[in-house]
Design an enzyme around this catalytic site. Structure first.
Site, PDB file in Angstrom:
ATOM      1  N   HIS A  41       3.743  -3.139   6.796  1.00  0.00           N
ATOM      2  CA  HIS A  41       2.626  -2.177   6.528  1.00  0.00           C
ATOM      3  C   HIS A  41       2.552  -0.957   7.685  1.00  0.00           C
ATOM      4  O   HIS A  41       3.303  -0.744   8.424  1.00  0.00           O
ATOM      5  CB  HIS A  41       1.283  -3.033   6.693  1.00  0.00           C
ATOM      6  CG  HIS A  41       1.032  -3.740   5.444  1.00  0.00           C
ATOM      7  ND1 HIS A  41       0.241  -3.328   4.191  1.00  0.00           N
ATOM      8  CD2 HIS A  41       1.493  -4.975   5.022  1.00  0.00           C
ATOM      9  CE1 HIS A  41       0.172  -4.292   3.363  1.00  0.00           C
ATOM     10  NE2 HIS A  41       0.968  -5.299   3.743  1.00  0.00           N
ATOM     11  N   HIS A  52       0.756  -1.218  -0.161  1.00  0.00           N
ATOM     12  CA  HIS A  52      -0.044   0.102   0.039  1.00  0.00           C
ATOM     13  C   HIS A  52       0.968   1.368   0.042  1.00  0.00           C
ATOM     14  O   HIS A  52       1.674   1.564   0.985  1.00  0.00           O
ATOM     15  CB  HIS A  52      -0.846   0.046   1.388  1.00  0.00           C
ATOM     16  CG  HIS A  52      -1.947  -1.103   1.327  1.00  0.00           C
ATOM     17  ND1 HIS A  52      -2.233  -1.736   2.647  1.00  0.00           N
ATOM     18  CD2 HIS A  52      -2.358  -1.939   0.343  1.00  0.00           C
ATOM     19  CE1 HIS A  52      -2.941  -2.720   2.227  1.00  0.00           C
ATOM     20  NE2 HIS A  52      -3.120  -2.971   0.810  1.00  0.00           N
ATOM     21  N   GLU A  83       2.449  -4.167  11.328  1.00  0.00           N
ATOM     22  CA  GLU A  83       1.935  -3.055  11.132  1.00  0.00           C
ATOM     23  C   GLU A  83       2.391  -1.933  12.117  1.00  0.00           C
ATOM     24  O   GLU A  83       2.827  -2.259  13.209  1.00  0.00           O
ATOM     25  CB  GLU A  83       0.400  -3.241  11.689  1.00  0.00           C
ATOM     26  CG  GLU A  83      -0.336  -4.077  10.891  1.00  0.00           C
ATOM     27  CD  GLU A  83      -0.809  -3.346   9.584  1.00  0.00           C
ATOM     28  OE1 GLU A  83      -0.588  -2.236   9.342  1.00  0.00           O
ATOM     29  OE2 GLU A  83      -1.606  -4.246   8.500  1.00  0.00           O
TER      30      GLU A  83
END
Length: 375
Positions: free
Chosen positions: A259, A166, A335
């Site tokens: 991420h 992303h 994350e």
């Protein structure tokens, strides 16, 4: 006064900028997608003026909850980023700041340019253990780079690290800098010993097109790469197709997908608990990695994160689930926050590029601690 974003990674639409107390903006959607949240723009001509910048479509962003207790970042030199006063009323995101110079950049998180990515790849070539592979090209014609670190011989572990599926999650590539700096440091004993036992396959930026275009979540075709792993195609998701193809060629013994999370103010790991082959042994392996990372970095924690997937509910279109089930290895998603860490806050910078780098380096200590259990 002027607002601009026509540069690498830039994203904003200026609706009004005549009055510094009423600058009105909108975030532009990812191409062929409804995703939007990433912003990065420059304000010029506003030195010593109290500026109020309202992003008017923030309430319709992909993850509006991510704006709660959030502060935007700003920089004069695009190297040092600091947090500024930011408010969210459920509809508009309001940034308030008085610039000390006539040029100032604002962003959702510290940007990581494609140019810096190219420098990162070039810098690794100074290490004799590195081989740079061009897997192919993206839809916009950019190179997709893979770093192979170490010699693939004997029964060495095959460790895959990918980041920035992303593109708006720029913290992933800042993390890569710290990870690679430590791995390539010939005076670092942890890295030296690991490279005797393992080969690392590293993709620092899975989504060059989305990165350059200023996207939050998708590539040039509007594809969310982390939902393309089951049936990728060269027409829609060549980035995943090419990386997955290489994985099947060389094998995978360990996988980490890096991420950023918009809402949660923590560093945490999400596993593959929902896959059909999940077991107590695999849970114990993941728990051990997380415990090792807690010891390696106080910025990492295990109390907060996503709820584990229910048994049998895995989505094999996601990288971690696909790799865990296909290769039978420890596969995880790491994350990091866009905001700051609740337990280890930094008032000036929040979660920052330097802290990302240090967490990247800490993961090598965790991998080293697990080296005997990953076979």
């Amino acid at each position: 006064m002027h607002i601009s974003s026509q540069f690498d990674g830039g994203n904003i639409r200026c609706l009004a900028a005549e009055d510094p107390s009423d600058i009105r903006l909108e975030i532009v959607k990812d191409n062929q997608s409804d995703f939007y949240q990433w912003f990065f723009f420059r304000l010029t001509g506003a030195k010593d003026r109290e500026c109020v910048m309202r992003i008017q479509n923030a309430g319709g962003a992909a993850y509006p909850g991510g704006f709660k207790d959030y502060r935007a970042v700003a920089s004069y030199d695009r190297e040092s980023w600091f947090r500024i006063e930011t408010e969210f009323d459920g509809k508009e995101l309001t940034l308030r700041h008085k610039p000390l110079a006539n040029s100032l950049y604002f962003a959702y998180f510290a940007p990581y340019s494609v140019e810096r990515h190219m420098d990162l790849i070039a810098d690794t070539l100074a290490a004799p253990s590195v081989d740079v592979m061009r897997l192919g090209q993206t839809l916009d014609g950019q190179d997709l780079d893979l770093l192979r670190i170490g010699e693939p011989e004997g029964d060495k572990l095959k460790c895959w690290i990918i980041g920035r599926q992303h593109p708006g999650e720029t913290m992933a590539e800042w993390w890569m800098e710290g990870f690679l700096d430590k791995l390539l440091d010939e005076d670092e004993p942890v890295s030296r010993e690991l490279l005797k036992r393992a080969v690392f396959y590293v993709v620092p930026n899975m989504n060059p097109d989305g990165s350059r275009r200023g996207h939050l979540r998708t590539n040039a075709a509007g594809a969310n790469l982390n939902r393309e792993w089951l049936k990728p195609t060269m027409e829609r998701s060549p980035e995943v197709f090419l990386v997955r193809q290489k994985m099947h060629e060389v094998g995978v013994d360990f996988f980490l997908d890096v991420h950023g999370d918009e809402a949660l103010p923590y560093n945490f790991i999400a596993g593959a608990e929902g896959i059909a082959s999940w077991s107590e042994e695999r849970q114990a392996l993941q728990d051990a990695y997380e415990a090792a990372l807690v010891l390696a970095s106080p910025d990492f924690q295990t109390e907060h994160g996503y709820e584990p997937d229910a048994p049998g509910s895995a989505n094999l279109a996601k990288a971690t689930d696909y790799v865990a089930e296909t290769f039978g290895c420890l596969a995880m998603t790491l994350e990091m926050p866009f905001k700051d860490t609740v337990e280890t806050p930094n008032e000036l910078e929040g979660w920052s590029p330097e802290r990302c780098r240090r967490l990247g380096a800490a993961n090598l200590n965790a991998i080293y601690a697990m080296r005997e259990r990953l076979t």
